[in-house]
Design a protein around this motif. Structure first.
Motif, PDB file in Angstrom:
ATOM      1  N   ALA A 290       8.296  26.225  31.022  1.00 23.85           N
ATOM      2  CA  ALA A 290       9.181  26.908  30.074  1.00 23.85           C
ATOM      3  C   ALA A 290       8.380  27.454  28.898  1.00 23.85           C
ATOM      4  O   ALA A 290       8.604  28.580  28.427  1.00 23.85           O
ATOM      5  CB  ALA A 290      10.267  25.947  29.587  1.00 23.85           C
ATOM      6  N   TYR A 291       7.424  26.669  28.436  1.00 24.89           N
ATOM      7  CA  TYR A 291       6.562  27.058  27.319  1.00 24.89           C
ATOM      8  C   TYR A 291       5.702  28.263  27.688  1.00 24.89           C
ATOM      9  O   TYR A 291       5.573  29.219  26.921  1.00 24.89           O
ATOM     10  CB  TYR A 291       5.684  25.859  26.962  1.00 24.89           C
ATOM     11  CG  TYR A 291       4.954  25.953  25.648  1.00 24.89           C
ATOM     12  CD1 TYR A 291       5.584  25.572  24.462  1.00 24.89           C
ATOM     13  CD2 TYR A 291       3.629  26.372  25.582  1.00 24.89           C
ATOM     14  CE1 TYR A 291       4.900  25.626  23.250  1.00 24.89           C
ATOM     15  CE2 TYR A 291       2.948  26.438  24.381  1.00 24.89           C
ATOM     16  CZ  TYR A 291       3.590  26.058  23.218  1.00 24.89           C
ATOM     17  OH  TYR A 291       2.929  26.112  22.021  1.00 24.89           O
ATOM     18  N   LYS A 292       5.124  28.215  28.886  1.00 28.94           N
ATOM     19  CA  LYS A 292       4.299  29.323  29.361  1.00 28.94           C
ATOM     20  C   LYS A 292       5.146  30.587  29.562  1.00 28.94           C
ATOM     21  O   LYS A 292       4.670  31.707  29.346  1.00 28.94           O
ATOM     22  CB  LYS A 292       3.586  28.945  30.659  1.00 28.94           C
ATOM     23  CG  LYS A 292       2.390  28.025  30.465  1.00 28.94           C
ATOM     24  CD  LYS A 292       1.708  27.744  31.773  1.00 28.94           C
ATOM     25  CE  LYS A 292       0.412  26.978  31.558  1.00 28.94           C
ATOM     26  NZ  LYS A 292      -0.626  27.788  30.863  1.00 28.94           N
TER      27      LYS A 292
ATOM     28  N   ALA B 149       6.767  14.029  26.516  1.00 25.37           N
ATOM     29  CA  ALA B 149       6.410  14.294  27.911  1.00 25.37           C
ATOM     30  C   ALA B 149       5.695  15.636  28.036  1.00 25.37           C
ATOM     31  O   ALA B 149       4.722  15.771  28.798  1.00 25.37           O
ATOM     32  CB  ALA B 149       7.658  14.275  28.789  1.00 25.37           C
ATOM     33  N   PHE B 150       6.158  16.629  27.286  1.00 23.79           N
ATOM     34  CA  PHE B 150       5.505  17.934  27.294  1.00 23.79           C
ATOM     35  C   PHE B 150       4.076  17.828  26.803  1.00 23.79           C
ATOM     36  O   PHE B 150       3.155  18.399  27.406  1.00 23.79           O
ATOM     37  CB  PHE B 150       6.278  18.923  26.423  1.00 23.79           C
ATOM     38  CG  PHE B 150       5.479  20.149  26.055  1.00 23.79           C
ATOM     39  CD1 PHE B 150       5.312  21.177  26.962  1.00 23.79           C
ATOM     40  CD2 PHE B 150       4.882  20.259  24.800  1.00 23.79           C
ATOM     41  CE1 PHE B 150       4.565  22.309  26.636  1.00 23.79           C
ATOM     42  CE2 PHE B 150       4.138  21.375  24.465  1.00 23.79           C
ATOM     43  CZ  PHE B 150       3.981  22.407  25.386  1.00 23.79           C
ATOM     44  N   ARG B 151       3.862  17.111  25.720  1.00 29.96           N
ATOM     45  CA  ARG B 151       2.519  17.030  25.137  1.00 29.96           C
ATOM     46  C   ARG B 151       1.534  16.397  26.114  1.00 29.96           C
ATOM     47  O   ARG B 151       0.381  16.841  26.228  1.00 29.96           O
ATOM     48  CB  ARG B 151       2.562  16.246  23.823  1.00 29.96           C
ATOM     49  CG  ARG B 151       3.340  16.957  22.720  1.00 29.96           C
ATOM     50  CD  ARG B 151       3.019  16.383  21.353  1.00 29.96           C
ATOM     51  NE  ARG B 151       3.371  14.982  21.241  1.00 29.96           N
ATOM     52  CZ  ARG B 151       4.542  14.522  20.853  1.00 29.96           C
ATOM     53  NH1 ARG B 151       5.507  15.386  20.541  1.00 29.96           N
ATOM     54  NH2 ARG B 151       4.777  13.231  20.760  1.00 29.96           N
ATOM     55  N   GLY B 152       1.989  15.372  26.844  1.00 30.32           N
ATOM     56  CA  GLY B 152       1.105  14.750  27.825  1.00 30.32           C
ATOM     57  C   GLY B 152       0.752  15.707  28.954  1.00 30.32           C
ATOM     58  O   GLY B 152      -0.414  15.803  29.363  1.00 30.32           O
TER      59      GLY B 152
ATOM     60  N   GLU C 109       9.577  16.042  33.787  1.00 29.37           N
ATOM     61  CA  GLU C 109      10.059  16.798  32.638  1.00 29.37           C
ATOM     62  C   GLU C 109       8.905  17.450  31.876  1.00 29.37           C
ATOM     63  O   GLU C 109       9.019  18.570  31.391  1.00 29.37           O
ATOM     64  CB  GLU C 109      10.852  15.883  31.696  1.00 29.37           C
ATOM     65  CG  GLU C 109      12.273  15.635  32.127  1.00 29.37           C
ATOM     66  CD  GLU C 109      13.089  16.925  32.176  1.00 29.37           C
ATOM     67  OE1 GLU C 109      13.253  17.577  31.136  1.00 29.37           O
ATOM     68  OE2 GLU C 109      13.539  17.297  33.271  1.00 29.37           O
ATOM     69  N   GLY C 110       7.800  16.741  31.782  1.00 26.62           N
ATOM     70  CA  GLY C 110       6.657  17.272  31.054  1.00 26.62           C
ATOM     71  C   GLY C 110       6.125  18.555  31.661  1.00 26.62           C
ATOM     72  O   GLY C 110       5.941  19.561  30.959  1.00 26.62           O
TER      73      GLY C 110
END
Length: 295
Positions: free
Chosen positions: A188-190, A226-229, A181-182
């Motif tokens: 998605a962020y990019k 999870a994203f931050r990691g 998920e991360g």
């Protein structure tokens, strides 16, 4: 006879149909502004204002353009995703049948031969827009997306699922959910950054609305642990090496103790240099553009 065959459709422009059926004093679930607006109540039980309605994805005819842009986005990282993967629009009810999570807006279905109902198009029935569904047999790998959301948001969700597919094609079905998920959320962020740099014209109404979506959904992604990691690893080592490490070890590179990966990164490699330069360029363009808008 299918009950949807009985729906009558008045041949007027979609926006005129919206104005005839809006519900006043409601908060839009897409742009999420605190200001109450005139919205329609979707058959999927979410409200959509007139601005978001103009770019919302209601039928599969809107998907090819979004998919085309997603493939351009992935190509800049030298990542290839199977072109033949079926992508369907569906609603909250069908999504929950596949995955029992009320917050799910997109998902990748693996190794399932069952049939699900997908969105063919949408028609007006009274004061609600109803989704016309048709049965589709899910193939070995299929992507499901919630219908009725603006193309920017739909694109971010598809960027997430395409990374899910990429990992599956690399044999990473068994990696921990938080790692999967991360890194999917990183994509998605990019995508939101890439879309902003390439398609958002801040001088136009659509551009300002696109910026609004990005301002809303980037903080939502950033709040995910999870994203931050995953983003820490990508920021330190680059996307290419982070993905290589995930494929080889089924884990994220340790941002504190990764001497082996640092050694690899320090080795001269023309492809690595190009990819890292592309990532830095996108980030720099985004920062400059945001600075111009808010200065």
């Amino acid at each position: 006879m299918d009950s949807y065959e009985k729906l009558s459709y008045v041949s007027i422009t979609p926006h005129a149909e919206f104005l005839r059926n809006f519900v006043a004093n409601t908060i839009c679930h897409s742009c999420k502004t605190s200001q109450r607006k005139r919205c329609i109540n979707m058959a999927d039980d979410h409200n959509l204002c007139s601005e978001c309605y103009k770019t919302a994805v209601f039928s599969i005819e809107r998907l090819p353009y979004i998919v085309h842009n997603l493939r351009k986005f992935y190509r800049q990282f030298n990542l290839k995703v199977d072109k033949n993967i079926p992508i369907f629009l569906t609603d909250k009810v069908e999504m929950r049948k596949e995955f029992d999570d009320k917050t799910t807006h997109s998902m990748t279905v693996y190794a399932k031969k069952s049939t699900t109902l997908v969105i063919k198009n949408c028609l007006w029935q009274g004061e609600k827009m109803e989704a016309v569904k048709e049965p589709k047999k899910l193939s070995k790998i299929s992507i499901l997306l919630r219908f009725g959301y603006p193309d920017v948001i739909t694109g971010a969700r598809l960027a997430h699922e395409m990374m899910n597919v990429w990992l599956g094609n690399k044999g990473c079905m068994d990696i921990q959910q938080n790692i999967k998920e991360g890194i999917c959320k990183v994509m998605a962020y990019k995508w939101l950054d890439w879309y902003f740099c390439n398609y958002v014209d801040s001088s136009s109404d659509n551009g300002r609305l696109g910026l609004r979506y990005i301002q809303i959904y980037k903080p939502e992604i950033e709040s995910n642990r999870a994203f931050r990691g995953a983003k820490m690893a990508v920021d330190k080592y680059g996307l290419k090496h982070t993905l290589k490490h995930i494929v080889n070890t089924r884990n994220l590179p340790d941002v504190n103790q990764a001497t082996a990966l640092v050694k690899i990164m320090n080795e001269p490699n023309e492809i690595n240099t190009v990819l890292l330069a592309q990532e830095e360029m996108v980030e720099q363009r985004t920062s400059r553009k945001m600075g111009l808008i808010f200065s």
